[in-house]
Design an enzyme around this catalytic site. Structure first.
Site, short mmCIF file in Angstrom:
data_model
loop_
_atom_site.label_atom_id
_atom_site.label_comp_id
_atom_site.label_asym_id
_atom_site.label_seq_id
_atom_site.Cartn_x
_atom_site.Cartn_y
_atom_site.Cartn_z
N SER A 143 -84.13 25.58 -36.07
CA SER A 143 -83.63 24.49 -35.45
C SER A 143 -83.31 23.07 -35.74
O SER A 143 -82.80 23.18 -36.63
CB SER A 143 -84.22 24.36 -33.63
OG SER A 143 -83.29 24.17 -32.61
N LYS B 166 -80.78 31.05 -27.45
CA LYS B 166 -81.67 29.81 -27.36
C LYS B 166 -82.58 30.11 -26.22
O LYS B 166 -82.44 29.56 -25.15
CB LYS B 166 -80.92 28.56 -27.12
CG LYS B 166 -81.50 27.32 -27.50
CD LYS B 166 -81.79 27.30 -29.18
CE LYS B 166 -82.88 26.07 -29.35
NZ LYS B 166 -83.06 26.13 -30.69
#
Length: 590
Positions: A386, A190
């Site tokens: 996401s 991430k």
């Protein structure tokens, strides 16, 4: 006293006259717009369709913020209406060919692929495509390479050097200012928070960027190779060695067919369609031609498939055009669920994510649609990552394009502390009185304490586990199997199909066909959401009043041009609230 009343009267009269003048000017402007909008468009025989594609290309026509300062009421065509126009031109006897007048084509890779496929189909019908540019960007050339003849200005240029990524890091700047960005995240890939906590790419982030750029580049080269009859290894060598440094190089390496000026391209087109050299070339713009393409819907058919375009950042609230406000989309999805005529829904996602809360609210409404017995199919555009993947994962079937960017299953939260900046740089200090240990928590003027940090990190990890659970249940995978391919990692559409995040490679048409099959419909008509105001309505709203924030955004966009994306990125990060599910970067091929 007499002078006072004269002064007041004169001031009032001035205000009245100014108001009347503004009304006259506004009325004239609106009248002009109405007149322009009401003008009919006709396609003359022996015409060519001119495509420039140098304006933003949303998924849905006009689903994008407009420039309030201009009185432009031209439609900002969505990619699917562009494709429909090209398909209409293929069957139109008045349209003899297409002129690609390239000057900075907009749109992501998946958007360009859709348009390119439509152009290839047009060409296969026997009609011609000629392309011209003063200087081809790599995105321009991807589209132009499908043409029968590719022209390049004799003193122009061509950019063909391969794909690269350049990311900005602001940690050192924040350190100099005394601002600490406190970061909490789940997922080692991430990378969205690396801008604040690092001065370079982590190995994990570098790896994933390398892999997805290679995947996009492979699709790019394969398509050009088929059209130009140049092998992929040859194309790679041309790019790697930077062999196209002049127009003559582009011609020598068969990247273009002719070095010529604009008038020479027009002359060649005239010759192709049998017009005299002295005749004016009959061109029709894409926006004008799109107005002539009529809907093929059979209004006698009652059963419907809803097509919902979800594009832009995901956030709490109503949202603006080109964004996904959870309140707006929850209303749309509830309406679809309660409409007995709607038998299935296709969700077209083009989003890099946003608020975790807003994403979950939208996911819930999609789940309720399925529980109501209606099929849900997802079609992914340039990016569905996401939060964009979160709202897609529970669909009955997921379609992605081969160069879609998806995945990025991870969560992060950021809390800035200006304590050092205030104390050391400005000489400002703060003190507190509180009723409990955490009463003054999450303040921007104090560092997060260790116990507070633990609570925030636990919250982020809980949301990540929820994300894994949603994907696990939606895709029929175990939690650990999802975690293995998650951790914030980004994938191309082709790779996502291999690892089970999507079902099929295809576009919106394929997704709609799948929804029709799942719903068992012989006939249907489409109902598209969200409802979009026409340009005239939007212009009038702009005249009647615009929020200060929108005015400032337009000013920055106009004045700073190429720097605007950086401003927008920083503004988005500044305004983030709560846990986030966002892509760590944006993709743009120039």
């Amino acid at each position: 006293m007499g002078q006072f009343f004269k002064f007041v009267f004169a001031s009032c009269l001035g205000l009245v006259l100014a108001g009347i003048l503004l009304m006259v000017i506004g009325g004239a402007a609106i009248g002009s717009l109405i007149s322009k909008e009401s003008q009919s468009v006709s396609v003359k025989p022996n015409s060519v369709l001119e495509l420039k594609l140098n304006t933003p290309i949303p998924e849905r026509t006009n689903n994008i913020p407009r420039d309030f300062s201009s009185f432009d009421i031209e439609n900002i065509l969505g990619v699917h209406d562009i494709v429909d126009a090209i398909e209409g031109a293929k069957e139109d006897d008045n349209i003899k060919g297409i002129f690609l007048n390239m000057n900075g084509a907009s749109g992501g890779q998946a958007t360009k692929s859709l348009i390119r496929d439509a152009l290839s189909d047009f060409k296969d019908s026997g009609k011609f495509i000629y392309a011209y540019s003063k200087a081809y960007s790599q995105g321009d050339y991807y589209l132009a390479s499908v043409a029968d003849k590719v022209y390049l200005n004799p003193v122009g240029g061509m950019d063909f050097r391969g794909f690269g990524a350049q990311l900005m890091f602001v940690k050192n700047m924040l350190d100099e200012l005394g601002i600490k960005m406190q970061v909490f995240y789940a997922g080692k890939f991430k990378g969205a928070t690396e801008i604040f906590r690092r001065t370079d790419l982590s190995e994990e982030n570098r790896l994933q960027i390398r892999q997805y750029i290679d995947g996009l580049y492979e699709v790019y080269l394969d398509d050009i190779s088929r059209s130009r009859k140049i092998s992929v290894p040859e194309l790679k060598n041309i790019a790697d060695e930077f062999l196209v440094r002049s127009p003559e190089d582009a011609l020598s390496y068969k990247m273009v067919d002719v070095l010529g000026y604009y008038d020479e391209v027009e002359s060649a087109i005239k010759e192709r369609i049998g017009s005299d050299e002295d005749d004016k070339l009959k061109k029709i713009s894409l926006s004008d031609y799109a107005k002539t393409v009529t809907s093929k819907s059979d209004f006698s058919v009652k059963d419907r498939i809803a097509v919902v375009y979800a594009e832009g950042g995901i956030d709490v609230g109503e949202g603006d055009p080109g964004t996904i406000g959870d309140e707006k989309y929850m209303k749309i999805l509830r309406k679809i669920r309660r409409d007995d005529k709607i038998k299935a829904m296709v969700l077209r996602v083009n989003s890099g994510g946003g608020s975790a809360l807003a994403s979950d609210n939208i996911w819930r409404e999609i789940q309720l649609i399925k529980e109501a017995g209606k099929s849900v199919v997802v079609s992914m555009g340039n990016v569905a990552a996401s939060g964009g993947y979160y709202i897609a994962c529970d669909a009955d079937k997921i379609y992605a394009q081969d160069n879609t960017i998806t995945g990025s299953i991870g969560v992060f939260a950021t809390i800035p502390s200006t304590q050092n900046f205030m104390n050391e740089k400005l000489g400002i200090t703060f003190d507190t009185v509180s009723t409990g240990e955490f009463s003054n928590s999450l303040s921007l003027v104090y560092d997060v304490k260790e116990k507070e940090g633990q609570i925030i990190q636990e919250s982020v990890e809980e949301i990540y586990e929820t994300f894994l659970k949603r994907v696990s249940e939606g895709r029929g995978m175990t939690r650990d199997a999802v975690h293995e391919i998650a951790q914030g990692r980004v994938w191309t559409g082709l790779k996502a199909k291999e690892i089970g995040l999507v079902d099929e490679i295809g576009g919106l048409d394929e997704a709609i066909a799948a929804a029709q099959e799942l719903a068992g419909l012989e006939k249907y008509r489409m109902k598209e959401y969200p409802l979009i105001k026409d340009p005239m309505e939007q212009i009038i709203e702009d005249i009647m009043g615009k929020k200060d924030a929108a005015i400032k955004a337009e000013f920055v966009k106009t004045e700073f041009k190429e720097l605007y994306p950086y401003y927008k990125k920083m503004k988005t990060l500044k305004e983030m609230k709560g846990a986030q599910m966002r892509m760590p970067f944006e993709i743009e091929v120039k």
